[in-house]
Design an enzyme around this catalytic site. Sequence first.
Site: not given
Ligand code: ZN
Length: 244
Positions: A58, A204
């Site tokens: 993400d 991430h």
């Molecule tokens: Zn996020």
Amino acid sequence: MTRSITSKRLITAAGSYVFASTLIRSYPALASVIWIKDTLFEYQQGWGRTDHIALTFDDGPDPISTPLILNELKRLGVKATFFMLGSMVEAYPYVAQRVVDDGHEVALHGQWHKNHLFRSAKTIRFDMEKALNQLESATGVRPFFFRPPYGVLTEPTLRSAFDLSLRPVLWGAWGRDWRQSASTTQVMIDIKKRFAPGATVLLHDSDCTSSPGSFRATLGALEPLLTLCEQQGCTLGSLKEHGL
Ligand SMILES: [Zn+2]
């Protein structure tokens, strides 16, 4: 992707929306927000083929950290799904393009990293449409999977996702790699807490919404994660290979 698989996915997404809407009507207290947690909606957590683990990132694309993640994935021979922010794609379209060129899957995280819990239906729809257009024009790819910021799915979020033919997917396991104290060891400890064959793992590739430099723990965790998958008899790959 074949037409039949696409149809199956959209029918499944429609089923999810109808199911959620029914639940909302049944329980008015949930009308404003639905937190997708553990056993509430297993479907939304992205549990897929039991011989496969889906690797998702993400918050990118990021000009510093995303290329490092891509280099490591290339070294390991692993493909992944990148849930991109429209604002980051707008700033760094060449990084988004490299994700595609490296053979990874592009997915939608929204235009801005704002919690849908505090946003109107109109604003949510605008955000998702803008991001969708941003990603499509930068990469030439129309995303299919969608994950809202913070994993918060509200009823307007689900409605917009359905209207835009997007399939919401959260995660089953995460590395909590956004923390200042994140280390490769700790990321792997957190992943293992919910790790099982068929899981979707959240990491991430950017620290744009988290502690500066936290992506280094993520980077270090990729090889141990691949080893863990192999020990469990699973391959590690993208959501489109996950059988959702
Ligand atoms: Zn996020």
